[in-house]
Design a protein around this motif. Structure first.
Motif, PDB file in Angstrom:
ATOM      1  N   ALA A 113      26.555  44.158   8.838  1.00 50.03           N
ATOM      2  CA  ALA A 113      25.411  44.301   6.946  1.00 50.03           C
ATOM      3  C   ALA A 113      27.298  43.785   6.614  1.00 50.03           C
ATOM      4  CB  ALA A 113      26.023  45.681   6.942  1.00 50.03           C
ATOM      5  N   PRO A 114      28.385  44.114   7.364  1.00 50.55           N
ATOM      6  CA  PRO A 114      29.514  43.026   7.034  1.00 50.55           C
ATOM      7  C   PRO A 114      30.047  40.881   7.007  1.00 50.55           C
ATOM      8  CG  PRO A 114      30.230  44.766   8.700  1.00 50.55           C
ATOM      9  CD  PRO A 114      28.876  45.507   8.385  1.00 50.55           C
ATOM     10  N   ARG A 115      28.903  40.987   7.875  1.00 51.06           N
ATOM     11  CA  ARG A 115      29.025  39.391   8.142  1.00 51.06           C
ATOM     12  C   ARG A 115      27.898  39.609   7.421  1.00 51.06           C
ATOM     13  NH1 ARG A 115      32.913  38.395  12.161  1.00 51.06           N
ATOM     14  NH2 ARG A 115      32.715  39.327  14.310  1.00 51.06           N
ATOM     15  N   ARG A 116      26.388  39.960   7.218  1.00 54.18           N
ATOM     16  CA  ARG A 116      26.048  39.388   6.300  1.00 54.18           C
ATOM     17  C   ARG A 116      27.152  39.588   4.870  1.00 54.18           C
ATOM     18  NH1 ARG A 116      20.377  39.011   7.257  1.00 54.18           N
ATOM     19  NH2 ARG A 116      19.834  38.213   5.214  1.00 54.18           N
ATOM     20  N   ARG A 117      26.627  40.543   4.458  1.00 55.62           N
ATOM     21  CA  ARG A 117      27.592  41.009   2.831  1.00 55.62           C
ATOM     22  C   ARG A 117      28.482  39.967   2.213  1.00 55.62           C
ATOM     23  NH1 ARG A 117      31.389  44.883   3.546  1.00 55.62           N
ATOM     24  NH2 ARG A 117      33.005  43.166   4.438  1.00 55.62           N
ATOM     25  N   ASP A 118      29.079  39.109   3.516  1.00 59.11           N
ATOM     26  CA  ASP A 118      30.539  38.259   2.913  1.00 59.11           C
ATOM     27  C   ASP A 118      30.076  36.838   4.017  1.00 59.11           C
ATOM     28  OD1 ASP A 118      31.930  40.199   2.733  1.00 59.11           O
ATOM     29  OD2 ASP A 118      33.008  40.121   4.520  1.00 59.11           O
ATOM     30  N   GLY A 119      28.572  36.696   4.126  1.00 57.34           N
ATOM     31  CA  GLY A 119      27.861  35.079   3.520  1.00 57.34           C
ATOM     32  C   GLY A 119      27.520  34.343   5.251  1.00 57.34           C
ATOM     33  N   ALA A 120      27.055  35.429   5.982  1.00 56.33           N
ATOM     34  CA  ALA A 120      26.005  35.108   7.142  1.00 56.33           C
ATOM     35  C   ALA A 120      24.476  35.297   6.830  1.00 56.33           C
ATOM     36  CB  ALA A 120      26.296  35.958   8.211  1.00 56.33           C
ATOM     37  N   THR A 121      24.321  34.133   6.800  1.00 54.02           N
ATOM     38  CA  THR A 121      22.453  34.180   6.744  1.00 54.02           C
ATOM     39  C   THR A 121      21.300  34.223   8.018  1.00 54.02           C
ATOM     40  OG1 THR A 121      22.198  31.764   7.174  1.00 54.02           O
ATOM     41  CG2 THR A 121      22.304  32.051   4.931  1.00 54.02           C
ATOM     42  N   PHE A 122      22.269  35.119   8.885  1.00 52.98           N
ATOM     43  CA  PHE A 122      21.708  35.021   9.853  1.00 52.98           C
ATOM     44  C   PHE A 122      23.006  35.628  10.754  1.00 52.98           C
ATOM     45  CE2 PHE A 122      20.863  34.572  14.834  1.00 52.98           C
ATOM     46  CZ  PHE A 122      19.122  34.545  14.549  1.00 52.98           C
ATOM     47  N   TRP A 123      21.903  36.897  11.565  1.00 52.68           N
ATOM     48  CA  TRP A 123      23.049  37.408  12.516  1.00 52.68           C
ATOM     49  C   TRP A 123      22.237  38.362  13.893  1.00 52.68           C
ATOM     50  CZ3 TRP A 123      23.295  42.414  14.776  1.00 52.68           C
ATOM     51  CH2 TRP A 123      24.139  42.811  14.855  1.00 52.68           C
ATOM     52  N   SER A 150      27.499  26.389   4.886  1.00 50.56           N
ATOM     53  CA  SER A 150      28.709  25.397   5.056  1.00 50.56           C
ATOM     54  C   SER A 150      29.849  26.168   5.577  1.00 50.56           C
ATOM     55  CB  SER A 150      29.442  25.278   3.647  1.00 50.56           C
ATOM     56  OG  SER A 150      29.219  25.695   2.969  1.00 50.56           O
ATOM     57  N   TRP A 151      30.606  25.024   6.227  1.00 44.22           N
ATOM     58  CA  TRP A 151      32.055  25.270   6.714  1.00 44.22           C
ATOM     59  C   TRP A 151      32.807  26.148   5.408  1.00 44.22           C
ATOM     60  CZ3 TRP A 151      34.395  25.737  10.437  1.00 44.22           C
ATOM     61  CH2 TRP A 151      35.554  25.820  11.232  1.00 44.22           C
ATOM     62  N   ALA A 152      32.590  25.743   4.114  1.00 43.61           N
ATOM     63  CA  ALA A 152      33.808  26.146   3.026  1.00 43.61           C
ATOM     64  C   ALA A 152      32.732  28.039   3.381  1.00 43.61           C
ATOM     65  CB  ALA A 152      32.570  25.652   1.465  1.00 43.61           C
ATOM     66  N   ASP A 153      31.271  28.034   3.007  1.00 41.47           N
ATOM     67  CA  ASP A 153      30.752  29.340   3.022  1.00 41.47           C
ATOM     68  C   ASP A 153      31.723  30.346   4.262  1.00 41.47           C
ATOM     69  OD1 ASP A 153      29.884  29.096   1.084  1.00 41.47           O
ATOM     70  OD2 ASP A 153      28.121  28.582   2.480  1.00 41.47           O
ATOM     71  N   TYR A 154      31.614  29.260   5.783  1.00 38.92           N
ATOM     72  CA  TYR A 154      31.817  30.827   6.643  1.00 38.92           C
ATOM     73  C   TYR A 154      33.849  30.669   6.444  1.00 38.92           C
ATOM     74  CZ  TYR A 154      34.498  31.629  11.476  1.00 38.92           C
ATOM     75  OH  TYR A 154      34.818  31.893  12.526  1.00 38.92           O
ATOM     76  N   LEU A 155      34.955  29.837   5.800  1.00 35.77           N
ATOM     77  CA  LEU A 155      35.908  29.712   5.440  1.00 35.77           C
ATOM     78  C   LEU A 155      36.485  31.043   4.469  1.00 35.77           C
ATOM     79  CD1 LEU A 155      37.618  26.483   5.088  1.00 35.77           C
ATOM     80  CD2 LEU A 155      37.435  27.794   6.976  1.00 35.77           C
ATOM     81  N   HIS A 156      35.354  31.291   3.543  1.00 34.48           N
ATOM     82  CA  HIS A 156      35.224  32.341   2.276  1.00 34.48           C
ATOM     83  C   HIS A 156      34.764  33.555   3.226  1.00 34.48           C
ATOM     84  CE1 HIS A 156      35.657  30.082  -0.698  1.00 34.48           C
ATOM     85  NE2 HIS A 156      34.522  29.643  -0.765  1.00 34.48           N
ATOM     86  N   GLN A 157      34.035  33.292   4.217  1.00 39.22           N
ATOM     87  CA  GLN A 157      33.563  34.657   5.233  1.00 39.22           C
ATOM     88  C   GLN A 157      34.524  35.623   5.592  1.00 39.22           C
ATOM     89  OE1 GLN A 157      31.440  34.354   8.341  1.00 39.22           O
ATOM     90  NE2 GLN A 157      29.758  35.536   7.725  1.00 39.22           N
ATOM     91  N   ARG A 158      35.603  34.534   6.088  1.00 42.47           N
ATOM     92  CA  ARG A 158      36.159  34.716   7.167  1.00 42.47           C
ATOM     93  C   ARG A 158      37.419  35.766   6.106  1.00 42.47           C
ATOM     94  NH1 ARG A 158      38.300  33.055  11.778  1.00 42.47           N
ATOM     95  NH2 ARG A 158      40.541  32.222  11.315  1.00 42.47           N
ATOM     96  N   ALA A 159      38.122  35.114   5.062  1.00 43.21           N
ATOM     97  CA  ALA A 159      38.870  35.234   3.737  1.00 43.21           C
ATOM     98  C   ALA A 159      38.253  36.564   3.228  1.00 43.21           C
ATOM     99  CB  ALA A 159      39.557  34.363   2.586  1.00 43.21           C
ATOM    100  N   ARG A 160      37.405  37.127   3.682  1.00 43.84           N
ATOM    101  CA  ARG A 160      36.810  38.222   2.867  1.00 43.84           C
ATOM    102  C   ARG A 160      37.149  39.721   2.690  1.00 43.84           C
ATOM    103  NH1 ARG A 160      31.314  34.351   0.437  1.00 43.84           N
ATOM    104  NH2 ARG A 160      32.291  34.135  -1.489  1.00 43.84           N
ATOM    105  N   ALA A 161      37.089  39.737   4.530  1.00 44.05           N
ATOM    106  CA  ALA A 161      36.541  40.222   5.381  1.00 44.05           C
ATOM    107  C   ALA A 161      37.761  41.628   4.941  1.00 44.05           C
ATOM    108  CB  ALA A 161      37.211  39.815   7.134  1.00 44.05           C
ATOM    109  N   THR A 162      37.863  42.402   5.298  1.00 46.04           N
ATOM    110  CA  THR A 162      38.824  44.007   4.919  1.00 46.04           C
ATOM    111  C   THR A 162      39.025  44.533   6.335  1.00 46.04           C
ATOM    112  OG1 THR A 162      36.336  45.464   4.804  1.00 46.04           O
ATOM    113  CG2 THR A 162      37.023  44.311   2.527  1.00 46.04           C
ATOM    114  N   MET A 163      39.967  45.660   5.265  1.00 43.40           N
ATOM    115  CA  MET A 163      40.771  46.221   7.033  1.00 43.40           C
ATOM    116  C   MET A 163      39.788  47.033   7.534  1.00 43.40           C
ATOM    117  SD  MET A 163      44.233  46.855   4.876  1.00 43.40           S
ATOM    118  CE  MET A 163      44.764  47.945   6.009  1.00 43.40           C
ATOM    119  N   ALA A 164      38.312  47.720   6.404  1.00 44.45           N
ATOM    120  CA  ALA A 164      37.272  48.513   7.001  1.00 44.45           C
ATOM    121  C   ALA A 164      36.785  48.030   8.148  1.00 44.45           C
ATOM    122  CB  ALA A 164      36.452  48.728   6.081  1.00 44.45           C
TER     123      ALA A 164
END
Length: 318
Positions: A247-257, A277-291
């Motif tokens: 759920a968090p991987r897909r929620r933050d930008g992944a199209t496949f898991w 894209s690479w930009a989407d991956y960097l966004h995904q990393r930055a979007r991770a929460t403490m949970a």
């Protein structure tokens, strides 16, 4: 703009809190729109004309303003589900009163309670949405909330107007009241709650990026593989825990898991996900929460002694 819209929709679809709030507000707004749409017909049936219609609207507004003065304290004392549930019951009862009685004073009093119930529920939905989304997607979550609430209100109004033309005012309002009551049953599969602080607070990325050359932002798709060599005998518990990462991987930008097991080394598993894209991956990393990081800590607790997580990044060649 399109990419930002898709990321907001993806977040809502894979966030149980936001999705529950959007579905609940759509159900409430669609059923409750019957009273608002048919208010002129109610005034006409009461024989009060334009002044009576204005007074009905004034009663709804007065009830909404009055409850707004104490809504914060009520919500803190009773919780969101009680406020929304009571709001649905009171609003449904007000629709039944408008459908079944022609006593003007009784209908006016019912509208006072209906306005208070509408404000209580809709304000609670809005507060829950704003408090459950991380900062990067909060404005998009609020926008989706508005689209869900007002879109359901607009379509519901058209539907109830057509239904009233076919069935009549009384049966239509009774059906709408019944649907309002049925919508309250969504509380069990889709409970309302506000996100805790650690669920909306963004965290520092866990692992550093070890890559030879930085790709262009639009390059991709990007495949990420995270390797785990776990302690013997912990497979079932590990898979149960890591499945919650979807759920968090897909929620933050992944199209496949997906998680794969190494056939040559049964204690080794690979988590693989793909972003556009690479930009989407960097966004995904930055979007991770403490949970999310707390969940990753649980996953890494299954590593065999002395083992570390190994990450690999792959980019599609065009």
């Amino acid at each position: 703009l399109w990419g930002g819209t898709l990321s907001g929709l993806r977040f809502a679809w894979h966030s149980r809190m936001i999705l529950a709030q959007l579905v609940r507000v759509m159900a409430f707004s669609a059923a409750g729109s019957a009273l608002w749409a048919l208010l002129p017909v109610i005034a006409q049936r009461l024989g009060t004309g334009a002044p009576g219609f204005g007074l009905l609207m004034g009663c709804l507004g007065t009830g909404a303003v009055a409850v707004g003065l104490v809504l914060g304290r009520l919500r803190a004392r009773f919780g969101m589900e009680v406020i929304v549930g009571a709001g649905g019951i009171v609003f449904g009862a007000a629709m039944l009163v408008a459908a079944l009685t022609k006593i003007t004073a009784v209908v006016y009093i019912a509208m006072l309670f209906a306005g208070a119930a509408w404000m209580s529920a809709m304000s609670t939905f809005n507060t829950a949405t704003q408090a459950s989304a991380p900062q990067w997607v909060r404005s998009r979550a609020v926008a989706m909330h508005m689209v869900a609430a007002l879109g359901a209100f607009a379509m519901g109004s058209a539907f109830w107007g057509a239904a009233s033309d076919i069935l009549g005012l009384t049966p239509t309002l009774c059906v709408a009241a019944a649907l309002m009551s049925v919508g309250l049953l969504l509380a069990r599969p889709m409970p309302l709650r506000m996100g805790a602080l650690h669920e909306v607070t963004q965290a520092t990325p866990w692992d550093e990026l070890f890559i030879e050359a930085e790709p262009l932002p639009e390059a991709g798709p990007v495949a990420v593989e995270v390797g785990y060599r776990i302690a013997p005998g912990t497979d079932a518990a590990f898979l149960d825990t890591i499945s919650r990462m979807k759920a968090p991987r897909r929620r933050d930008g992944a199209t496949f898991w997906r998680v794969y097991k190494d056939l040559g080394e049964p204690s080794r598993y690979v988590e693989r996900f793909i972003v556009e894209s690479w930009a989407d991956y960097l966004h995904q990393r930055a979007r991770a929460t403490m949970a999310d990081q707390a969940l990753e800590t649980e996953v890494r607790a299954f590593l065999a002694p002395g083992e570390v997580v190994r990450m690999s990044h792959y980019i599609a060649e065009r």
